[in-house]
Design a protein around this motif. Structure first.
Motif, PDB file in Angstrom:
ATOM      1  N   GLU A 134       0.747   8.992   2.536  1.00 39.18           N
ATOM      2  CA  GLU A 134       0.831   7.691   1.511  1.00 39.18           C
ATOM      3  C   GLU A 134      -0.839   6.787   0.987  1.00 39.18           C
ATOM      4  O   GLU A 134      -0.221   7.161   0.240  1.00 39.18           O
ATOM      5  N   ASN A 135      -1.611   7.717   1.574  1.00 42.48           N
ATOM      6  CA  ASN A 135      -3.062   7.374   1.015  1.00 42.48           C
ATOM      7  C   ASN A 135      -2.623   7.892  -0.378  1.00 42.48           C
ATOM      8  O   ASN A 135      -3.525   7.639  -1.246  1.00 42.48           O
TER       9      ASN A 135
ATOM     10  N   SER B 148       8.751   0.466  -3.395  1.00 40.52           N
ATOM     11  CA  SER B 148       8.316   1.352  -3.511  1.00 40.52           C
ATOM     12  C   SER B 148       7.737   1.433  -2.176  1.00 40.52           C
ATOM     13  O   SER B 148       6.914   2.686  -1.397  1.00 40.52           O
ATOM     14  N   ALA B 149       7.407   0.007  -1.898  1.00 37.82           N
ATOM     15  CA  ALA B 149       6.102  -0.320  -1.151  1.00 37.82           C
ATOM     16  C   ALA B 149       6.693   0.076   0.643  1.00 37.82           C
ATOM     17  O   ALA B 149       6.102   0.056   1.202  1.00 37.82           O
ATOM     18  N   ARG B 150       7.902   0.063   0.430  1.00 40.05           N
ATOM     19  CA  ARG B 150       8.852  -0.001   1.198  1.00 40.05           C
ATOM     20  C   ARG B 150       9.227   1.415   1.688  1.00 40.05           C
ATOM     21  O   ARG B 150      10.582   1.297   2.787  1.00 40.05           O
ATOM     22  N   ARG B 151       8.504   2.583   1.126  1.00 38.62           N
ATOM     23  CA  ARG B 151       9.403   3.957   1.366  1.00 38.62           C
ATOM     24  C   ARG B 151       9.577   3.698   2.788  1.00 38.62           C
ATOM     25  O   ARG B 151       8.036   3.243   3.558  1.00 38.62           O
ATOM     26  N   VAL B 152       9.483   4.568   3.512  1.00 42.59           N
ATOM     27  CA  VAL B 152       9.591   4.892   5.188  1.00 42.59           C
ATOM     28  C   VAL B 152       9.937   6.869   5.618  1.00 42.59           C
ATOM     29  O   VAL B 152      10.463   7.285   4.246  1.00 42.59           O
TER      30      VAL B 152
ATOM     31  N   ALA C 286      -5.704  -0.327   1.243  1.00 42.03           N
ATOM     32  CA  ALA C 286      -3.522  -0.718   1.201  1.00 42.03           C
ATOM     33  C   ALA C 286      -3.364   0.240   1.635  1.00 42.03           C
ATOM     34  O   ALA C 286      -1.693   0.228   2.011  1.00 42.03           O
ATOM     35  N   THR C 287      -3.696   1.197   1.932  1.00 42.77           N
ATOM     36  CA  THR C 287      -2.879   2.696   2.734  1.00 42.77           C
ATOM     37  C   THR C 287      -2.723   2.190   4.393  1.00 42.77           C
ATOM     38  O   THR C 287      -1.474   2.099   4.978  1.00 42.77           O
ATOM     39  N   ARG C 288      -3.940   1.348   4.475  1.00 46.52           N
ATOM     40  CA  ARG C 288      -3.529   0.853   6.242  1.00 46.52           C
ATOM     41  C   ARG C 288      -2.550  -0.056   6.945  1.00 46.52           C
ATOM     42  O   ARG C 288      -1.850   0.276   7.636  1.00 46.52           O
ATOM     43  N   ARG C 289      -3.182  -1.167   5.457  1.00 48.42           N
ATOM     44  CA  ARG C 289      -1.872  -1.756   5.617  1.00 48.42           C
ATOM     45  C   ARG C 289      -0.482  -2.632   5.738  1.00 48.42           C
ATOM     46  O   ARG C 289       0.242  -1.641   5.928  1.00 48.42           O
ATOM     47  N   LEU C 290      -0.143  -0.834   4.361  1.00 48.28           N
ATOM     48  CA  LEU C 290       0.902  -0.271   4.211  1.00 48.28           C
ATOM     49  C   LEU C 290       1.575   0.397   5.487  1.00 48.28           C
ATOM     50  O   LEU C 290       2.631   0.408   5.823  1.00 48.28           O
ATOM     51  N   VAL C 291       0.546   1.463   6.222  1.00 51.64           N
ATOM     52  CA  VAL C 291       1.165   2.195   6.886  1.00 51.64           C
ATOM     53  C   VAL C 291       1.873   0.851   8.256  1.00 51.64           C
ATOM     54  O   VAL C 291       2.786   1.735   9.646  1.00 51.64           O
TER      55      VAL C 291
END
Ligand code: ZN
Length: 289
Positions: A153-154, A272-276, A129-134
């Protein structure tokens, strides 16, 4: 090995002999206050960096400070989490990532691992999930900055994984458990803590309520550790207003005529998944002092 054996002797002669009461007390059982989840990296020493004693921290360590989601693995992590919370009554959990994390570097090049280190590859899938989010949200970053973002993020991903455990969910529901996200900077020994209010990593003292701070907590230490900041993208500037609904609870709308109120601070998960990430330069100015 010689170094370790000398160390054992030193430990007994210098530490054990001067802490007899502590050892007497520990022989009767443990009552740690904090579950500390961190990476296996040799450059992290949980007791040393928090200046705590033996018996204070219940520690889980693995490559990448990863918490497999409930039911996803039969490893020791789930059992240790359950034991820490249910049997030891721990009410505070720290998930602590760190700068220059080899596991997070591996996560960013996961394809290369599959053949050479298949077990590491399998393990890092719990951080997918970290990898994909990043990958999907920080495509304009690379190198050290991208690694820093991934580490930060992880920690948040693994906090979400923790919440999949029934014992964690239940205690959170009872408000008897708090979870903190930290990043430890190897180069300076500094820790930054995730602040859910501002969605950024701040000096950890900022999270101690003002009335509980003492003089040693202020001013916040300023170091040269690379700042990490995650925050929400700018929202469109629409004023929200309260609209009365039948059960008396207010709801929020953008076109009502009643008096305007600030938008609610609650952040839905998809946002929150769209944090920049704001990068070192942009963030340099706003370090808390
Ligand atoms: Zn690491």
């Amino acid at each position: 090995m010689k170094k370790l054996i000398h160390g054992l002797q030193e430990f007994r002669s210098r530490y054990v002999s001067t802490h007899q009461d502590l050892f007497e007390q520990l022989a009767h059982g443990q009552k740690p206050r904090v579950l500390f989840i961190t990476c296996s990296d040799s450059r992290i020493a949980p007791n040393m960096l928090t200046n705590t004693d033996l018996g204070d921290l219940f520690v889980i360590r693995n490559a990448g400070n990863i918490v497999p989601p409930f039911g996803a693995a039969n490893g020791g992590e789930g059992a240790s989490i359950e034991y820490a919370i249910h049997a030891l009554g721990i009410e505070q959990i720290v998930v602590c990532g760190h700068s220059h994390c080899g596991a997070m570097k591996g996560l960013l090049q996961i394809g290369k691992l599959e053949e050479q280190m298949p077990l590491v590859y399998d393990w890092l899938r719990h951080a997918d999930a970290t990898r994909r989010l990043v990958q999907e949200n920080y495509s304009n970053y690379s190198g050290e900055e991208l690694l820093e973002i991934t580490i930060a993020e992880n920690v948040l991903t693994q906090i979400e994984n923790l919440k999949t455990y029934p014992v964690v969910r239940s205690r959170l529901y009872q408000k008897k458990l708090q979870i903190y996200g930290w990043v430890y900077y190897i180069e300076t020994g500094e820790v930054l803590a995730f602040d859910p209010e501002t969605h950024s990593y701040l000096p950890p003292q900022s999270q101690i309520p003002a009335h509980e701070r003492d003089s040693s907590d202020l001013p916040f230490t300023v170091t040269t550790a690379p700042p990490v900041a995650c925050e929400l993208p700018q929202q469109p500037e629409t004023e929200t207003s309260v609209v009365a609904i039948p059960n008396g609870q207010p709801s929020y709308a953008t076109n009502g005529n009643s008096h305007s109120v600030p938008a609610p601070t609650w952040i839905p998960p998809e946002q929150s998944a769209r944090r920049v990430y704001r990068g070192n330069r942009a963030n340099g100015k706003r370090r808390v002092r």
